[in-house]
Design a protein around this motif. Structure first.
Motif, short mmCIF file in Angstrom:
data_model
loop_
_atom_site.label_atom_id
_atom_site.label_comp_id
_atom_site.label_asym_id
_atom_site.label_seq_id
_atom_site.Cartn_x
_atom_site.Cartn_y
_atom_site.Cartn_z
N VAL A 436 0.74 -1.04 -0.11
CA VAL A 436 0.13 0.07 -0.07
C VAL A 436 0.89 1.29 -0.01
O VAL A 436 1.65 1.47 0.84
N ARG A 440 0.36 7.36 -5.34
CA ARG A 440 0.26 6.30 -6.62
C ARG A 440 1.56 6.32 -7.39
O ARG A 440 1.66 5.51 -8.04
N GLU A 468 -4.93 -0.61 -2.61
CA GLU A 468 -5.22 0.61 -1.93
C GLU A 468 -5.29 0.44 -0.36
O GLU A 468 -5.06 1.34 0.53
N GLN A 469 -5.65 -0.69 -0.19
CA GLN A 469 -5.66 -0.80 1.42
C GLN A 469 -5.63 -2.39 1.79
O GLN A 469 -5.62 -3.17 0.78
#
Length: 496
Positions: A436, A440, A468-469
């Motif tokens: 993560v 970006r 993302e997570q």
């Protein structure tokens, strides 16, 4: 001293719990618990029934727990943050006879009554003659606490009054609890960390705890900024969220929050591995290192760093008073190097509810097999991971996922990561890194090249992916079983 005797011995007008409704003294909690226990006794037909209750962070949950024990019942705390089907599964698993529900939960209670045939009892609004207080038999079952889901299905861990009291006594001694302490409580009471380390230690010491109904980083910081608290305990993810929030706050907020956190006597962390970056950032912010501890639902707290001793982020400390530990190999022989951690103590659970075969397998002549691999490092134990998921067998080597995670965590572009073993025809298991990023704009090839300078070549991830997570269990642990299922999706892309 028995737990209830300790409660009664505290000054009746001393504040025990603060929640959204205000302050609640020891005298008020005990009186309300006695009244509710009288109502329970009027309805109870079975001997020593399982009684479920919604264990929110509020005084009513404390009253419900004490009332169940006073009525000679076995408490089954349910996490209010879980969906109703999860409550239903636990109620059916123990075949609970009764459910205590709070105002506003009538709809859920009626649904469970219809689905499970369980009797429902409102926690408030009763008038009854309170019964005499009883002595809690140390051998009797006190509570069923469900594991946080790292196994396929949660297991109902049965603790006796004796094992619970042993845990509380040990922690009050090790962490020097006193009536002057005040805890900011942000953890689920339905789990061992929030129930024992937080709530029951507070009540046994005659201290006070402020129960936050929900976790919001800014609210936690503002509470700490008041400098009313001496103790705070949380999982690593919560500290990470708090540090992220601090970095985005105003200069004035940062100053207030920093002074509040620095006023804590102890900031305790556990339940999952502590990233070194979180440890270092917290120490830089407050001037004090986090105190790491290691425990299990089955055994309570087992290892802890000392209040005035060395606190290295990679180590879990030494055995708590009254706790014995050892390291064994796959044949069960005691070893001095790397081995599976086994525990023996008066804090040990009685067994998993309804799982006699499993209960026989997890004990070896009184020693509980934790499934965690560890090593002794300068008189402190260092966790290497779960035998089943954190020890990766790749190309003839055994690699600790936690070691690689700690390395990747130090990369400036990574917010958090998880390392898994995935099936591989050539290596047995391939090392897969789930990353993560902080933004970006991160190049996984660059990350791998950077890692080449830190670890041996056989420890390098052969697969990497951006997420993302990371999925988490209700207690904030990374859900690696769930992550494995996500990675099996055909749409998931990897750098190989």
């Amino acid at each position: 001293m028995p737990f209830l005797s300790q409660l009664i011995g505290h000054p009746a007008d001393s504040v025990a719990v603060i929640d959204e409704t205000g302050e609640h003294t020891y005298g008020e909690l005990i009186e309300q618990a006695r009244i509710l226990s009288a109502v329970l006794k009027q309805q109870i037909e079975a001997e020593r029934p399982f009684i479920a209750f919604l264990a929110g962070r509020d005084a009513l949950s404390v009253v419900s727990l004490l009332a169940i024990w006073l009525a000679d019942g076995i408490a089954v705390p349910l996490d209010p943050m879980m969906p109703v089907p999860e409550w239903e599964w636990r109620i059916r698993d123990v075949d609970a006879n009764y459910l205590i529900y709070a105002p506003g939960k009538e709809g859920d209670a009626n649904y469970l009554m219809q689905r499970c045939g369980i009797a429902i009892i409102k926690a408030t609004g009763h008038e009854a003659a309170p019964p005499n207080l009883i002595t809690l038999d140390q051998q009797k079952e006190a509570v069923v606490i469900y594991t946080s889901g790292t196994s396929r299905y949660p297991r109902g861990v049965v603790h006796t009054f004796g094992s619970i009291e042993a845990q509380v006594k040990t922690l009050c001694q090790a962490w020097n609890w006193s009536p002057e302490d005040r805890l900011l409580h942000v953890l689920p009471i339905a789990h061992i960390h929030g129930l024992v380390c937080g709530l029951l230690c507070t009540l046994a010491a005659g201290a006070s705890c402020e129960l936050m109904p929900s976790f919001k980083t800014e609210s936690v910081w503002e509470q700490l900024a008041s400098r009313r608290f001496s103790l705070f305990t949380a999982v690593p993810a919560i500290y990470q969220y708090m540090l992220d929030s601090w970095s985005k706050s105003t200069e004035q907020q940062q100053g207030n929050w920093q002074r509040g956190a620095s006023a804590l006597r102890l900031a305790i962390v556990g339940s999952s591995p502590l990233p070194p970056s979180v440890h270092n950032q917290w120490q830089k912010l407050t001037g004090k290192p986090l105190l790491t501890r290691y425990g299990l639902t089955e055994a309570g707290m087992v290892l802890s760093q000392q209040e005035h001793g060395e606190r290295r982020p990679e180590c879990l400390g030494s055995p708590l008073p009254g706790v014995s530990v050892r390291l064994v190999d796959e044949s069960g022989n005691e070893v001095n190097g790397v081995g599976e951690l086994e525990v023996r103590s008066p804090q040990m659970f009685k067994g998993y509810h309804g799982k006699d075969d499993l209960n026989q397998r997890v004990f070896d002549h009184g020693w509980f097999r934790t499934g965690d691999m560890a090593m002794l490092d300068h008189e402190q134990y260092r966790l290497l991971g779960k035998r089943s998921i954190d020890i990766i067998k790749t190309g003839g080597y055994r690699v600790s996922a936690l070691e690689i995670e700690a390395m990747l965590d130090a990369h400036p572009g990574i917010r958090e990561c998880a390392i898994l073993g995935t099936p591989c025809d050539r290596l047995g298991e391939a090392i897969c890194a789930c990353v993560v990023p902080l933004s970006r704009h991160i190049d996984l090839k660059e990350v791998r090249e950077w890692l080449c300078m830190e670890v041996a070549s056989y420890k390098l991830p052969t697969k990497m992916t951006l997420l993302e997570q990371l999925p988490r269990t209700p207690l904030g642990k990374i859900d690696k079983q769930g992550l494995k299922r996500e990675l099996s999706s055909p749409s998931q892309t990897f750098l190989t």
